[in-house]
Design an enzyme around this catalytic site. Structure first.
Site, PDB file in Angstrom:
ATOM      1  CG  HIS A 273      33.073  19.177 -70.212  1.00  0.00           C
ATOM      2  ND1 HIS A 273      32.372  18.098 -70.721  1.00  0.00           N
ATOM      3  CD2 HIS A 273      34.357  18.752 -70.101  1.00  0.00           C
ATOM      4  CE1 HIS A 273      33.209  17.077 -70.911  1.00  0.00           C
ATOM      5  NE2 HIS A 273      34.417  17.472 -70.552  1.00  0.00           N
TER       6      HIS A 273
ATOM      7  NE  ARG B 225      32.755  10.358 -70.415  1.00  0.00           N
ATOM      8  CZ  ARG B 225      34.026  10.216 -70.058  1.00  0.00           C
ATOM      9  NH1 ARG B 225      34.704   9.160 -70.464  1.00  0.00           N
ATOM     10  NH2 ARG B 225      34.618  11.122 -69.306  1.00  0.00           N
TER      11      ARG B 225
ATOM     12  CB  CYS C 264      27.816  19.550 -77.744  1.00  0.00           C
ATOM     13  SG  CYS C 264      28.006  17.967 -78.610  1.00  0.00           S
TER      14      CYS C 264
END
Length: 485
Positions: free
Chosen positions: A182, A242, A115
């Protein structure tokens, strides 16, 4: 998916960890629609280490409750074998403390190393760990050796392919069960294209499962796109953030459901598990996206309570039925059903108890019943030690009876209420009447006291003793006053 009760990360589709979104209602919704594994939102180790594990018999959940009474993490039996607890940490020892706290109630533990936002990178957590591979290794090795459930981590890619591959290989050597990648740099955002080649290189360089993440905007719009993302990334598994937040039925093999249906399904879980209204509202607004200014969106935005949110979505009847069921459970617990769960905190017996003045007749208190019981048993008068918390000026008290100490884990608005709550804990632990409305007359408190007429001699004696004790206590534990927890 699981071998010998141990969660596997091979060939799975997971709900990714999302701050403010990955709470219990969203996790259950994703499982309903077909997700194999669900991650909770990132929870910071410093905050979690102060939590108390509480079995909530009314909601049928396990709650991890902070000293200020906030529920930091709530889980239930439905997700026990498939929920991954994601932790924000930069300290191996503290990480292990939290891991052991939640270990009995989750399927795996993940360390957030990807993050990029300040709330996560502050203190060296999240993506800040990417620049400190020694610390990454220390944290993961400590966790792998210290708990019996799988350990994983989630990273972002590094500036070069070689650096990314080297880091993933080093992570593999710690013994973790999987690594989520990611495919963006820590400074990149969703509008930047996903680096599929980095995920491919990472997946090809290690033998543990690699979970591909970051494809929601461009690559995954429907359920059939999940398998394409898995294949083109070369990863074993896929993690969605998302795309799942916007419409969790993306996990549904039978195709997507209308947004209104998904919102209603989500809200039912939120009502059932007493989710905080502001969190529920936030998640519903994320689902609405560009429809947030529609008539439905405006109704949701205007709502301030769970009841009002339910009305906005036409679920008033479900809301009321659920509240009635929960209240019936509370009533059953108060009228002789299963007692509250006890937890030992050192030498102190604790219980989650709130002193509710309205539950007692005007002139009756639990402290009064405890005092009369002590006299009847020819014991010394109960002694109360009270501290005040600096950040919100609330109080917590310990009562000592027969040399044993009792307190509520909850903080009260006044010293008097804190002492009453401590008295309630003792009385409920020992099965002694406490004077609650509807309780049969136990004979502990005489009629004169029940009607509010004081026993002057005893009252003055008690008052004097209390003043002496409190003066001694304040001198002895002055440093405890204003303690910050």
């Amino acid at each position: 998916m699981a071998a010998a009760g141990r969660l596997s990360f091979s060939n799975i589709t997971a709900l990714a960890p999302m701050v403010r979104v990955g709470t219990l209602p969203m996790r259950l919704l994703a499982l309903d629609y077909g997700a194999d594994v669900v991650y909770c939102e990132e929870l910071i180790d410093i905050k979690m280490a102060k939590c108390q594990r509480v079995v909530n018999d009314v909601l049928e959940t396990v709650d991890f409750v902070a000293p200020d009474e906030r529920v930091m993490f709530r889980t239930c039996e439905r997700e026990k074998g498939r929920v991954v607890f994601q932790m924000g940490t930069a300290d191996p020892e503290r990480a292990l403390v939290v891991a052991r706290l939640v270990e009995p109630d989750v399927a795996a533990i993940d360390v957030n190393m990807g993050c990029p936002k300040e709330y996560s990178t502050k203190g060296g957590m999240g993506a800040a760990l990417l620049s400190d591979p020694d610390k990454i290794e220390a944290i993961l090795r400590k966790l792998v050796a210290g708990v019996s459930i799988p350990i994983t981590c989630k990273i972002r890619i590094l500036p070069s392919l070689d650096e990314t591959v080297s880091l993933v290989q080093r992570i593999e050597q710690t013994g973790v069960a999987a690594v989520a990648v990611h495919g963006r740099l820590k400074d990149e955002r969703p509008r930047h294209p996903l680096h599929l080649d980095y995920i491919q290189a990472a997946a090809g360089a290690v033998s543990i499962p690699v979970i591909a993440n970051g494809g929601s905007l461009d690559l995954v719009k429907t359920n059939k796109d999940i398998e394409d993302f898995r294949r083109t990334s070369g990863a074993s598994s896929v993690m969605l953030a998302r795309a799942a937040m916007w419409n969790a039925s993306v996990f549904r093999a039978g195709g997507p459901l209308p947004l209104e249906t998904v919102m209603e399904d989500y809200l039912k879980h939120a009502i059932r598990y007493n989710n905080h209204a502001f969190n529920t509202k936030y998640c519903l607004c994320q689902m609405l996206r560009d429809k947030v200014e529609s008539p439905l969106g405006r109704r949701v935005q205007a709502a301030q309570t769970s009841a009002e949110i339910s009305e906005a979505l036409g679920l008033q009847e479900f809301y009321q039925q659920t509240q009635d069921k929960l209240q019936a459970r509370r009533d059953a617990a108060h009228s002789g059903g299963a007692p509250e769960r006890l937890v030992m905190d050192g030498d102190v017996t604790t219980m989650v108890v709130r002193f509710e003045r309205r539950e007692y007749p005007p002139h009756i208190t639990p402290k009064m019943f405890l005092l009369e019981w002590s006299r009847k048993e020819k014991l010394q008068q109960p002694l109360y030690e009270t501290v005040q918390r600096s950040q919100d000026r609330s109080f917590q008290s310990i009562v000592t009876v027969e040399g044993k100490r009792y307190r509520s884990t909850l903080w009260e608005k006044s010293k008097k209420f804190a002492e009453q709550a401590a008295a309630v804990v003792f009385l409920r632990v020992r099965g002694v009447p406490e004077g609650r409305i509807g309780e049969e007359d136990s004979g502990l408190v005489c009629k004169r006291k029940r009607e509010g007429q004081p026993d002057r001699g005893a009252g003055e004696e008690d008052s004097n003793k209390r003043r002496v004790f409190e003066a001694q206590r304040e001198t002895r534990s002055g440093k405890s006053q204003g303690v910050s927890v």
